[in-house]
Design an enzyme around this catalytic site. Structure first.
Site, PDB file in Angstrom:
ATOM      1  N   LYS A   7       0.860  -1.192   0.000  1.00  0.00           N
ATOM      2  CA  LYS A   7       0.000   0.000   0.000  1.00  0.00           C
ATOM      3  C   LYS A   7       0.891   1.236   0.000  1.00  0.00           C
ATOM      4  CE  LYS A   7      -4.346   0.731   2.447  1.00  0.00           C
ATOM      5  NZ  LYS A   7      -4.937   0.656   3.796  1.00  0.00           N
TER       6      LYS A   7
HETATM    7  C1  E4P Z   1      -8.337   1.604   3.916  1.00  0.00           C
HETATM    8  O1  E4P Z   1      -7.525   0.883   3.389  1.00  0.00           O
HETATM    9  C2  E4P Z   1      -8.130   2.258   5.211  1.00  0.00           C
HETATM   10  O2  E4P Z   1      -7.393   1.367   6.016  1.00  0.00           O
HETATM   11  C3  E4P Z   1      -9.404   2.548   5.958  1.00  0.00           C
HETATM   12  O3  E4P Z   1     -10.542   2.120   5.218  1.00  0.00           O
HETATM   13  C4  E4P Z   1      -9.513   3.938   6.485  1.00  0.00           C
HETATM   14  O4  E4P Z   1     -10.718   4.066   7.174  1.00  0.00           O
HETATM   15  P1  E4P Z   1     -10.988   5.258   8.191  1.00  0.00           P
HETATM   16  O5  E4P Z   1     -11.169   6.524   7.404  1.00  0.00           O
HETATM   17  O6  E4P Z   1     -12.252   4.865   8.902  1.00  0.00           O
HETATM   18  O7  E4P Z   1      -9.803   5.337   9.107  1.00  0.00           O
END
Ligand code: E4P
Length: 217
Positions: free
Chosen positions: A83
């Site tokens: 990522k």
């Molecule tokens: C996605 O890959 C992120 O880990 C996640 O969905 C972020 O979510 P949040 O905005 O609730 O922290």
């Protein structure tokens, strides 16, 4: 539609995985911090449990360092998706790692143009953040809709991974629009099974079963 679970909690992943609900896992530095675990250790454990893509996020900000971190993360298991954030350096890292045949999930996407350029850089997944747009009074679902149209217009193979999902309605809307994947916290996935009429109906059936002395075993 594929379900990824957005957590680094092994027990939660295992429970949902046993039910066939886990097509993959997404983590980020905040989720790793919450787990209190070492990133390499916990990511390895997740990869041992789940056969689908497991996203592990780099923490460097310059392309060369992101690439080095990405290679180290990818060495954990074959199903790692590296990522990277949607920055210019992140896109450079995405291109190099994708060209090496690694899955790359480009995260922190907040505009359709960002999604377009991530697809050009070879991203396997794009992660548009719905909830965080809603948090600032924008409509996160509009972003999913726009990306779907743009990717379909040009046949991009990058998968739309609807992220920052906070409610069951986010899941429903993502499914209507045709997001390829949703990643949601375990609590939201569990809530998909809830309906008050199911609870009410079951209470009545159980009452009637007791009155009629119905036994099966
Ligand atoms: C996605 O890959 C992120 O880990 C996640 O969905 C972020 O979510 P949040 O905005 O609730 O922290």
């Amino acid at each position: 539609m594929k379900f990824f679970v957005d957590t680094a909690e092994i027990a939660e992943i295992a429970e949902l995985n046993d039910l066939g609900m886990v097509d993959g896992v997404t983590t980020n530095p905040s989720l790793i911090m919450k787990s209190g675990r070492d990133i390499l250790e916990v990511t390895r454990e997740i990869c041992d449990l789940v056969s689908g893509p497991v996203s592990a996020e780099v923490v460097a900000t310059e392309a060369e360092a992101m690439i080095a971190e990405g290679r180290k993360l990818a060495a954990i298991a074959e199903n790692i998706a590296v990522k990277v954030p949607l920055t210019w350096d992140g896109l450079k890292a995405c291109k190099v790692l994708s060209d090496e045949g690694r899955m790359v999930n480009v995260t922190l996407c907040f505009s359709a143009n960002q999604a377009l350029i991530a697809a050009k850089a070879g991203a396997r997944f794009i992660s548009p953040f719905i909830g965080r747009l809603d948090d600032i009074n924008l409509d996160g679902m509009d972003l999913i809709r726009d990306i779907r149209v743009i990717y379909d217009n040009y046949g991009f193979e990058t998968e739309v991974l609807a992220a920052s999902i906070r409610s069951v309605n986010h899941v429903l809307e993502s499914a209507r629009i045709g997001a390829d994947v949703i990643t949601a916290p375990p609590a939201v996935i569990r809530k998909l099974a809830d309906h008050p009429l199911t609870d009410q109906g079951l209470a009545q059936f159980l009452k009637d079963a007791a009155q009629a002395r119905i036994t099966i075993l």
